[in-house]
Design a protein around this motif. Sequence first.
Motif, PDB file in Angstrom:
ATOM      1  N   CYS A 374       0.686  -1.375   0.105  1.00  0.00           N
ATOM      2  CA  CYS A 374      -0.097   0.170   0.102  1.00  0.00           C
ATOM      3  C   CYS A 374       0.930   1.340  -0.012  1.00  0.00           C
ATOM      4  O   CYS A 374       1.871   1.198   0.674  1.00  0.00           O
ATOM      5  N   SER A 376       0.346   4.175   1.210  1.00  0.00           N
ATOM      6  CA  SER A 376       0.270   4.919   2.462  1.00  0.00           C
ATOM      7  C   SER A 376       0.261   4.213   3.694  1.00  0.00           C
ATOM      8  O   SER A 376       0.338   4.645   4.897  1.00  0.00           O
ATOM      9  N   CYS A 377       0.378   2.964   3.665  1.00  0.00           N
ATOM     10  CA  CYS A 377       0.490   1.941   4.931  1.00  0.00           C
ATOM     11  C   CYS A 377       1.898   1.169   4.782  1.00  0.00           C
ATOM     12  O   CYS A 377       2.348   1.065   3.603  1.00  0.00           O
ATOM     13  N   CYS A 392      -5.673  -2.934   0.589  1.00  0.00           N
ATOM     14  CA  CYS A 392      -4.933  -2.837   1.805  1.00  0.00           C
ATOM     15  C   CYS A 392      -5.762  -3.239   3.030  1.00  0.00           C
ATOM     16  O   CYS A 392      -6.991  -2.515   3.008  1.00  0.00           O
ATOM     17  N   ARG A 394      -5.545  -2.529   5.843  1.00  0.00           N
ATOM     18  CA  ARG A 394      -5.210  -1.499   7.024  1.00  0.00           C
ATOM     19  C   ARG A 394      -6.340  -0.219   6.627  1.00  0.00           C
ATOM     20  O   ARG A 394      -6.920   0.372   7.589  1.00  0.00           O
ATOM     21  N   CYS A 395      -6.101   0.112   5.399  1.00  0.00           N
ATOM     22  CA  CYS A 395      -6.839   1.620   4.947  1.00  0.00           C
ATOM     23  C   CYS A 395      -7.991   1.326   3.970  1.00  0.00           C
ATOM     24  O   CYS A 395      -8.658   2.073   3.460  1.00  0.00           O
ATOM     25  N   SER A 397      -7.752   0.875   1.020  1.00  0.00           N
ATOM     26  CA  SER A 397      -7.567   1.350  -0.419  1.00  0.00           C
ATOM     27  C   SER A 397      -7.447   0.247  -1.371  1.00  0.00           C
ATOM     28  O   SER A 397      -6.964  -0.826  -0.949  1.00  0.00           O
TER      29      SER A 397
HETATM   30 ZN    ZN Z   1      -3.241   1.244   3.182  1.00  0.00          ZN
END
Ligand code: ZN
Length: 658
Positions: A374, A376-377, A392, A394-395, A397
Amino acid sequence: MNIFYYDIAIPIPVRETFTYKSKEILKSGSRVAVKFRNKDIVGYVVQQLNDMPDFSTTEVSEILDSEPIFKPSDMQIILWLADYYHHPLGEVFDTFCPPALRKITKTDSLLSVEEPIYSILEKDKQFELNKEQESCIKEIKSLRGFDPCLLYGVTGSGKTEIYLQTAGFYLSKGSSILILVPEISLTPQLQERFINRFGANIGIYHSRQTPKQRYNVWQKARNGEIKIVIGTRSAILSPLTNLGLIIIDEEHDQSYKQHEGFRFSARDVGIKRAQIEKIPIILGTATPSLQTLKLVEDKKYKQVNLLKRANGSKPPGFITLDINDSKLESGIAKESLDAIKNTLNRNKQALVFINRRGFSPLYECNNCRWVAECKSCDARLVFHHGLDRLICHRCESAYGLPTRCPECSSSNLSLQGSGTERIELFLEKYFKDTDIIRLDHDTTKKKGSLDEIIEKVHESNSAILVGTQMLAKGHDFPKVELGVILNCDAGITSPDINSLEKISQLLIQVSGRVGRRDSNGKVLIQTRYPEDKNLKELKSGDYLHFALKNLKQKKELHHPPYSAVCLLRASSPLADHNIKFLSKVANTLNIESEISAIGPIPSIISKTRGNLRHHLIIQTGSKTLLNKYVKDVIDSILSWDETKKVRWFFDIDPIDYS
Ligand SMILES: [Zn+2]
Ligand SMILES: [Zn+2]
C-alpha cells in the motif's frame, strides 16, 4: 431569579468539561442542547457547581430529557471509565448513549407499563440436567451481591442451558438479566434459544441495528417492558430496571475490547457494573482469560465447572500434520484433503480455518522479488478475486493489478499464499457439487447475509465451511466432524506477550465447533513446527492445565495480569516527531522507580494511512499506580510543544501490541 451552573461534557476529543448556566435545575446524567463553537450540539450534565464561576457562561439552550438517561450508578461507571482509560468524558457518554439520542431530540417519557410475564414455554423442552450441570446451577443460584463467578465449561458442555435456567430463576424473582456476547453473529442463536424458552419479549442490541431499532430496545428496557437484553459491547449499560444478573458469554474473547477510539473492555465494564449495582456476574467460557484465572486464584472470583460435554460425547482429538515436506495446494496438504473427502463421504461437514481473508496475501515479482504494498501503509496488499483488486487491509485502499513489475518491468508476476477466498475457490473445483460456505468479514458485510450463511450451514448435509476467527466463535454446527487449521504457526512463533494465550484459546475454540454430537470429531493442525513444546501440550486439549502453567510463568516474569501495562502510541508523518515525543514521556516516567517505560519502539505495523507509528510500553506493579502516573504524565504532555506534532493515545490493558 435563581441561576444554576453546571459541568457539561461535550462529545469531542478534549479532556475538559465545560460550564453552562440554566434557570432550571438539571439532573446529572441527562442531556441538554447547548451552543458550542457556534454549533448546536448535545451535552451531558455531569454535576451542578457549588459556586458561580468567575467567567461568563452561556445558557443551556434546551433540556432534552425529563428523566436522566444515565442513572446515578451509570454515572459512577462512566466517570470511572473516563478516569481508568484516560478518555475524554463526553466521548464516553456518547459511546453508551443510543445513537438516536446523540442528536438533539427529546426522549419519550417513561411509561408505566405492566410487568411482562415470562413463563417457560411448553414447546421448548428443557434439557434434563446431568449431575454436574445440576450442581453448577445450584451454586449459581446461591450467588449473592457482587459475586463474580467463572463458569468454566468445556465446549459443548451446555453453557447455554445453564444461562437459560439461571435466567428463569432470576425472572421468577422479578429481576432482569443482561447477556453480553462478543460478536453480533452470536446474537441470533442465543436469541432463538431464549425466545423458544421464554417467548418473544427479548431485546437485542448491537451496532448493526438501525438507530431506531436500538432506541426501541433501549426505551423498552428502561420502561421495564423487557427484562432480557442480549447484546454486544455497547449494550453493557442497557438501562434494564431491577437488574439481577449479568452474564458475559465467551469472556475471554478479544472482541470485548474496542480496538479504535475509546479502547475499553466491555467485559471489565460489566464487572464494574456488577460491583456498583451489587449483583452477581457470570463469566462463561471454555478458555478463560489469564486475567480471570488469576482472580479465581486470588479467591476474588468463584469458579464452577462443566467438564463433560452435555451429550456425553468426547471432545475431538488433535492431530498435528507436519507440512515441511508436503506440497500444498492453495495452502492445504494432501492429508487434509483426504480427511475432508472422508468426512464428506460420511455425509458430514468439515471446517477449514485460516486466519486470513481475501484470495492471496502476496503479489510478487518472481524476477526481483518486488512485493505489492500500500502506498500509505506498510501493509502488503491482499488480492481479492471477487473484486479483481489488490486491497489494503489497513486502510481499505484498492489498487489495480499491475501487469508488469514497477521495479524491473518483468511480466513474471504471481500471487503467493492463500486466504479464505482462494481456499473457497480451490475447494469448489476440487470437491465439485459440494456446498462450500465461506464465513468471514467479506461475506457477512451485507445486512442479513450472516443469517443466510448460518441457515445454509444448518440446511446442508455434507459441506465445507471456510472461515476466519468468526467461524471459531461459539457457534453450534452439529454436523461438523472435522476441523483443519491451516496457519497456526504465526501464533506459535509470535513474540507477542500474549500470543500463547491467544493461540491456545483459538485452537480450543476451533476444536469446540467439531464433533458436537458424537465422538468421531478430530482436528488437524497443519504446522511446520510439529515438535514445538507448547503445541505438543495443547494437543492434549487440556486448556486449563496449559493456561495455569502459562499463568505461573507470567507471575515469574511480572507480566500482566501480575502487573499493569499500557501502551502509548504516537503517529505522525515524521518518525523524528514520534521519537522525540515518546522519549520525553519515557524520560519523565523513568525518573520514578516504580514504573518503567520501554521504547520508543517502531510499531509492528509501522506505517498506516500515511502516518508512521511508534509506541512506548509502560509497565508498573498495579493498576492504581499506573493510573496515577499516566494521569500525571498527561498533565505534562498537554503543555509540550512536542505533543502538537503527533497524534497520541494511551491504550490501557492492551491486547494488540502490533
Ligand atoms: Zn493502506
Ligand atoms: Zn521485478
